[in-house]
Design a protein around this motif. Structure first.
Motif, PDB file in Angstrom:
ATOM      1  N   GLN A 227       0.801  -1.229   0.000  1.00 40.42           N
ATOM      2  CA  GLN A 227       0.000   0.000   0.000  1.00 40.42           C
ATOM      3  C   GLN A 227       0.837   1.284   0.000  1.00 40.42           C
ATOM      4  O   GLN A 227       0.520   2.231  -0.738  1.00 40.42           O
ATOM      5  N   ASN A 231       0.394   4.256  -3.013  1.00 37.31           N
ATOM      6  CA  ASN A 231      -0.046   5.631  -2.766  1.00 37.31           C
ATOM      7  C   ASN A 231       1.096   6.642  -2.780  1.00 37.31           C
ATOM      8  O   ASN A 231       0.895   7.821  -2.477  1.00 37.31           O
ATOM      9  N   LYS A 258       1.290   7.573  -9.696  1.00 36.44           N
ATOM     10  CA  LYS A 258       1.426   7.717  -8.246  1.00 36.44           C
ATOM     11  C   LYS A 258       2.670   7.009  -7.697  1.00 36.44           C
ATOM     12  O   LYS A 258       3.163   7.354  -6.625  1.00 36.44           O
TER      13      LYS A 258
END
Length: 423
Positions: A227, A231, A258
């Motif tokens: 994760q 992000n 990203k």
């Protein structure tokens, strides 16, 4: 009696942490603010409290460093230091896990704080290092550690500094005319490499799908570990050397804006300098002393590559790499950088490539990598420019604590210096 002992212990710890040290008259290589010649640096509570051409601050201890050079500690951006002791002894090698995708692996847990290689590296100015896990595709996260501490917890500076991905090999081998029927054709090889890239793409797609799960569902360590990469909170460090690998990785990265990509290794990265600069992709370059890979390459193609990347606007760090004697060779880090400087990398960028830039890429640029107020006092004093092989490190501090420069090299030198003389 117990209360008295506790009081004395607290008083001792307080006084020890309040110690201050004033370093006076050195040639101070700040990295971010140029060179102070001469300059003074005040250390208090393990931090840099003041930097100026002249300081009149009171200090518990003052060191006159006239004629000596003061540098921020060097940072090794990509290494197996602490993970490999003797390459030929399997029990002393712990640099990889089995499996193709192991993002939950954390390299710092396998570091040996008693490694004989650590004092050797420290004796030549290295204060921090990033041990890199190796493997098939997603190999896990590196960490940033200091070369000081009784335990790995003491050494840890940043637990998860980057996720590592070994980009699938993109080479094709033309079968010889007399190849056996079982030899893979060019079409089969191309299909296999496309499948490997698709497996990486699918893994990221699955990780993104998992992020949209029901919050009450059970946690899966592998998906949890991905994760911060998805992000943009943690960089994805893609290990790629050959031109086709780098081209393929950059094309894939375009579809994931990203994800903060860093190319590690980067032998042929100089061929994509403009694209790397445009996509704001940094490079941890480890191939300065690699031989040219093509007959058409000039002899100095790898020497000049960091300079070409820097000129194009790419942020460049320099490392020893993972393919050679990385752990034992860390002491040579400043000389690897010096070779790049001799072939076009500016002097200030060269020093930054082994101090501030690797610290920034591993998420600790606010703590180490330069001599600035508020940063950790991880510094060393040398008799000359550390990029000059003739310079000798005389003192070194990590977070304000002076370190011994003794190593197995100095012990062996003393042993044989004291050997019985022939009659």
């Amino acid at each position: 009696m117990e209360k008295l002992i506790c009081f004395l212990l607290i008083a001792f710890i307080t006084s020890a942490s309040a110690d201050s040290l004033l370093l006076k008259g050195a040639v101070v290589h700040t990295v971010t603010q140029g060179i102070l010649e001469p300059g003074d640096v005040l250390i208090r509570d393990g931090k840099i409290a003041a930097v100026a051409a002249k300081l009149d601050e009171k200090a518990d201890r003052v060191m006159d460093l006239k004629g000596l050079h003061l540098f921020p500690g060097l940072v090794s951006a990509s290494t197996d230091l602490g993970l490999v002791e003797i390459a030929g002894v399997r029990a002393s090698v712990d640099d990889r896990e089995t499996g193709e995708f192991t993002p939950e692996v954390e390299s710092w847990l396998a570091v040996n704080p008693d490694s004989e290689m650590i004092p050797v590296a420290r004796a030549n100015g290295i204060t921090h290092f990033a041990p890199v896990p190796q493997g098939k595709f997603i190999t896990g996260t590196s960490s940033l550690l200091a070369l000081h501490g009784w335990t790995i917890e003491d050494m840890l500076v940043k637990r998860r500094s980057g996720m590592h991905l070994s980009w699938p090999d993109q080479t094709l081998t033309i079968p010889p005319p007399d190849a056996p029927p079982t030899a893979k054709s060019l079409e089969d090889q191309a299909r296999e490499r496309r499948e490997k890239v698709r497996s990486v793409e699918q893994f990221f797609a699955d990780a993104e799908a998992w992020s949209k799960r029901d919050p009450k569902s059970p946690k899966v360590p592998a998906w949890e570990a991905m994760q911060p990469v998805l992000n943009g909170d943690m960089p994805l460090m893609i290990h790629a050397q050959e031109a086709r690998e780098i081209r393929s990785a950059l094309k894939w990265a375009e579809s994931r804006p990203k994800v903060r990509v860093v190319i590690v290794g980067g032998r042929d990265a100089w061929q994509f300098a403009a694209e790397l600069a445009e996509q704001k992709v940094a490079v941890i370059y480890s191939e300065v002393f690699s031989l040219p890979s093509r007959a058409t390459d000039s002899y100095d193609v790898q020497f000049a590559a960091p300079g070409l990347l820097h000129k194009a606007g790419v942020k460049v760090a320099i490392s020893e790499g993972l393919d050679r004697a990385s752990a034992s060779g860390q002491r040579n880090l400043p000389y690897i950088a010096a070779q790049a400087m001799a072939f076009g990398l500016p002097a200030d960028a060269t020093l930054a490539a082994i101090t501030l830039v690797p610290a920034q890429l591993h998420g600790a640029g606010d703590r180490v990598g330069s001599i600035e107020v508020g940063k950790d006092a991880s510094l060393f004093v040398a008799t000359g420019d550390i990029l000059d092989i003739r310079s000798e490190v005389k003192y070194l501090w990590i977070s304000g604590v002076e370190q011994s420069l003794e190593s197995r090299h100095t012990r062996l030198a003393e042993k044989y210096r004291s050997r019985p003389k022939a009659r």
